[in-house]
Design an enzyme around this catalytic site. Structure first.
Site, short mmCIF file in Angstrom:
data_model
loop_
_atom_site.label_atom_id
_atom_site.label_comp_id
_atom_site.label_asym_id
_atom_site.label_seq_id
_atom_site.Cartn_x
_atom_site.Cartn_y
_atom_site.Cartn_z
N ARG A 123 0.81 -1.24 0.00
CA ARG A 123 0.00 0.00 0.00
C ARG A 123 0.84 1.28 0.00
NH1 ARG A 123 -2.39 -3.34 3.51
NH2 ARG A 123 -4.28 -4.34 2.72
N LYS A 144 2.25 11.52 -11.24
CA LYS A 144 1.41 10.60 -12.02
C LYS A 144 2.24 9.36 -12.32
CE LYS A 144 -1.90 13.55 -14.48
NZ LYS A 144 -2.40 13.93 -15.83
N GLU A 186 8.74 18.84 -24.69
CA GLU A 186 8.01 19.08 -23.43
C GLU A 186 8.59 20.29 -22.69
OE1 GLU A 186 5.27 17.44 -22.62
OE2 GLU A 186 5.44 15.31 -23.13
N LYS A 228 6.35 23.09 -14.24
CA LYS A 228 5.55 21.90 -13.93
C LYS A 228 5.23 21.87 -12.43
CE LYS A 228 4.14 17.43 -14.51
NZ LYS A 228 4.26 16.23 -15.30
N GLU A 238 -5.46 17.29 -11.10
CA GLU A 238 -6.05 17.69 -12.38
C GLU A 238 -7.55 17.92 -12.30
OE1 GLU A 238 -4.15 15.90 -15.76
OE2 GLU A 238 -5.79 16.46 -17.10
N ARG A 242 -4.24 21.89 -14.06
CA ARG A 242 -3.22 20.93 -14.50
C ARG A 242 -3.44 20.48 -15.95
NH1 ARG A 242 -0.22 16.06 -11.08
NH2 ARG A 242 1.05 15.38 -12.82
N ASN A 246 -1.50 19.48 -20.94
CA ASN A 246 -1.84 18.62 -22.09
C ASN A 246 -1.80 19.36 -23.42
OD1 ASN A 246 -2.28 16.38 -20.44
ND2 ASN A 246 -4.38 17.03 -20.01
N HIS A 249 -1.43 17.48 -26.73
CA HIS A 249 -1.49 16.05 -26.44
C HIS A 249 -2.71 15.35 -27.03
CE1 HIS A 249 1.95 16.78 -23.94
NE2 HIS A 249 2.01 15.53 -23.55
N HIS A 253 -1.48 12.35 -28.98
CA HIS A 253 -1.82 10.97 -28.61
C HIS A 253 -2.46 10.23 -29.78
CE1 HIS A 253 -1.85 11.81 -23.98
NE2 HIS A 253 -0.65 11.48 -24.42
N HIS A 266 7.18 10.33 -28.49
CA HIS A 266 6.13 11.11 -27.83
C HIS A 266 6.29 12.62 -28.08
CE1 HIS A 266 3.12 12.24 -24.94
NE2 HIS A 266 3.99 12.99 -24.30
N1 NAD Z 1 4.01 10.54 -15.41
C1 NAD Z 1 3.92 11.59 -16.18
O1 NAD Z 1 3.49 12.68 -15.76
C2 NAD Z 1 4.39 11.48 -17.60
C3 NAD Z 1 4.54 12.63 -18.38
C4 NAD Z 1 5.05 12.49 -19.67
C5 NAD Z 1 5.37 11.22 -20.14
N2 NAD Z 1 5.19 10.11 -19.35
C6 NAD Z 1 5.55 8.78 -19.83
O2 NAD Z 1 6.95 8.76 -20.06
C7 NAD Z 1 7.24 7.77 -21.04
C8 NAD Z 1 8.21 8.34 -22.01
O3 NAD Z 1 9.38 8.71 -21.34
P1 NAD Z 1 10.79 8.77 -22.07
O4 NAD Z 1 10.68 9.57 -23.31
O5 NAD Z 1 11.79 9.15 -21.06
O6 NAD Z 1 10.94 7.27 -22.59
P2 NAD Z 1 11.85 6.03 -22.16
O7 NAD Z 1 11.89 5.86 -20.70
O8 NAD Z 1 11.38 4.91 -22.98
O9 NAD Z 1 13.31 6.48 -22.66
C9 NAD Z 1 13.53 6.68 -24.02
C10 NAD Z 1 14.66 5.78 -24.55
O10 NAD Z 1 15.92 6.27 -24.09
C11 NAD Z 1 16.63 5.26 -23.39
N3 NAD Z 1 17.40 5.97 -22.37
C12 NAD Z 1 16.93 6.50 -21.22
N4 NAD Z 1 17.89 7.20 -20.61
C13 NAD Z 1 19.01 7.09 -21.39
C14 NAD Z 1 20.32 7.61 -21.28
N5 NAD Z 1 20.66 8.43 -20.30
N6 NAD Z 1 21.20 7.29 -22.26
C15 NAD Z 1 20.82 6.50 -23.30
N7 NAD Z 1 19.60 6.00 -23.47
C16 NAD Z 1 18.69 6.30 -22.51
C17 NAD Z 1 15.57 4.33 -22.90
O11 NAD Z 1 16.08 3.03 -22.67
C18 NAD Z 1 14.59 4.35 -24.06
O12 NAD Z 1 15.03 3.51 -25.08
C19 NAD Z 1 5.91 7.38 -21.64
O13 NAD Z 1 5.56 6.10 -21.16
C20 NAD Z 1 4.95 8.42 -21.14
O14 NAD Z 1 3.64 7.93 -20.97
C21 NAD Z 1 4.72 10.23 -18.09
ZN ZN Z 2 3.74 14.54 -22.85
#
Ligand code: NAD
Ligand code: ZN
Length: 367
Positions: A123, A144, A186, A228, A238, A242, A246, A249, A253, A266
């Site tokens: 939990r 999130k 972003e 942020k 949200e 908040r 988006n 987005h 999306h 993304h």
């Molecule tokens: N929680 C939130 O508020 C929020 C907001 C925006 C996005 N997200 C989520 O985040 C995800 C996308 O995040 P992301 O773009 O970081 O993707 P990711 O975590 O997949 O990283 C992108 C790629 O880079 C590689 N990588 C990471 N760090 C590295 C480094 N230092 N050197 C070399 N390679 C590296 C990873 O292995 C991957 O292949 C999505 O799932 C999205 O839904 C969440």
């Molecule tokens: Zn985003």
């Protein structure tokens, strides 16, 4: 080192941004009061772990912690219930208890998955974010956390704030160039919604940002995280404000869903979405300059602003219908009023959105 606070009363936490932070993680965990008798779980992925995991483990062990690590395959497919269960299994086998913590070492995928593990194991246990992508300046702040369901992204999740965010800029040097641009989408989004000066600053310093210049990048990530943090501090769950995060987005999306995840990253998809939001603004009578400036900022950061012709209006509209922002025939969009200011508009006509998509596919000027 730069430091920002996410202000959430008793659950407030610091974001530390700087060089060489990985080596000091053990000390930070001690200072934060994580007890050494409780094991820590580091979650990372197959790209990040070979580069940075041993430094983190050594730092934690150096401070007397018992550490167990779980490395997931890199990529969005790991944000699944199946991988979630595997990480929970590791946590149980390692004997994590209520005073333990999960440390997320990676990009948004690792952060979202590990955060959901932290939120639900017994939990809820401790949670530390150690972002290693530029995009994760966004995902690691705000609480999130989620995994995907095969029918919908981020459908199984929680609001669960970390107790700190440790952002070591040195890790960003190994990011592939497309991931750099995608993350910067972003960053500039945070300027476009709330900070005009910062948005133009990003355009002016685009080449330094793309080259990962430490000073420029540190400043940009500090500004992005601060914006942020301000939004999250005002509206954690949200209920209103908040939603402005988006921007771009809804269309973004849909592009990801129609193209298949991995065709556009993304940030690339939301860059096209932000160009679309600016076109929508023009339809609603806002200045066309908003579009021109938005596009020049995104292009300077090597981001796409046009939609390839093969993306059909029908398919994109259909994907948007499935989006949670669609209610009773009208769509909700975040629309720029100017650079640095946006409105949440609930009664956008579908026909206007369809026209915007057509405009995004046009060669040359959209007008
Ligand atoms: N929680 C939130 O508020 C929020 C907001 C925006 C996005 N997200 C989520 O985040 C995800 C996308 O995040 P992301 O773009 O970081 O993707 P990711 O975590 O997949 O990283 C992108 C790629 O880079 C590689 N990588 C990471 N760090 C590295 C480094 N230092 N050197 C070399 N390679 C590296 C990873 O292995 C991957 O292949 C999505 O799932 C999205 O839904 C969440
Ligand atoms: Zn985003």
């Amino acid at each position: 080192m730069r430091s920002i606070t996410v202000d959430l009363g008793e659950r407030s936490y610091p974001i530390l941004i700087g060089s060489g932070l990985l080596q000091g993680i053990g000390e930070r965990c001690r200072e934060a009061g994580l007890p050494q008798r409780s094991p820590l779980l580091v979650v990372s992925d197959s790209e990040v772990a070979p580069r940075y995991l041993s430094v983190v483990e050594a730092s934690l062990r150096g401070q007397g912690y018992t550490v167990v690590s779980h490395v997931i395959p890199s990529g969005e497919a790991s944000k699944s219930l199946a991988v979630y269960e595997e990480v929970i299994t590791t946590a149980i086998q390692a004997g994590l208890d209520r005073s333990s913590a999960v440390l997320a070492l990676g990009g948004g995928v690792v952060g979202d998955l590990a955060g959901y593990v932290a939120a639900t194991y017994m939990r809820g246990i401790g949670f530390v974010q150690i972002p290693t992508t530029i995009l994760a300046h966004d995902s690691s702040v705000g609480g999130k956390v989620a995994v995907n369901h095969p029918l919908a992204k981020n459908m199984i999740g929680a609001f669960y704030q970390p107790s700190m965010v440790l952002y070591d800029l040195d890790t960003l040097r190994t990011l592939p160039p497309r991931e750099v641009s995608s993350g910067l989408a972003e960053v500039v989004k945070h300027g476009l919604i709330l900070d005009k000066e910062f948005a133009y600053w990003c355009r002016e310093h685009a080449s330094e940002l793309l080259a990962l210049d430490a000073e420029a990048l540190g400043y940009a990530l500090e500004r992005g995280c601060a914006i942020k943090a301000r939004v999250v501090g005002t509206d954690e769950r949200e209920n209103g404000l908040r939603a402005i995060l988006n921007l771009g987005h809804t269309i973004g999306h849909a592009i990801e869903a129609v193209g298949g995840y991995g065709v556009f990253l993304h940030g690339e998809a939301i860059a096209i979405g932000m160009a679309g939001s600016a076109l929508l603004a023009a339809k609603l009578g806002r200045d066309r300059e908003i579009y021109e400036d938005t596009v020049s900022m995104l292009s300077a950061l090597s981001l796409p602003v046009r939609l390839p012709a093969e993306y059909s209006e029908d398919a994109l509209m259909e994907a948007m219908m499935h989006d949670k922002k669609f209610k009773e025939g009208k769509m909700t969009f975040i629309v720029p009023d100017s650079i640095g200011a946006v409105s949440i508009i609930n009664d956008i006509q579908q026909s206007d959105v369809r026209e915007v998509i057509a405009q995004l596919k046009k060669e040359g000027s959209p007008w």
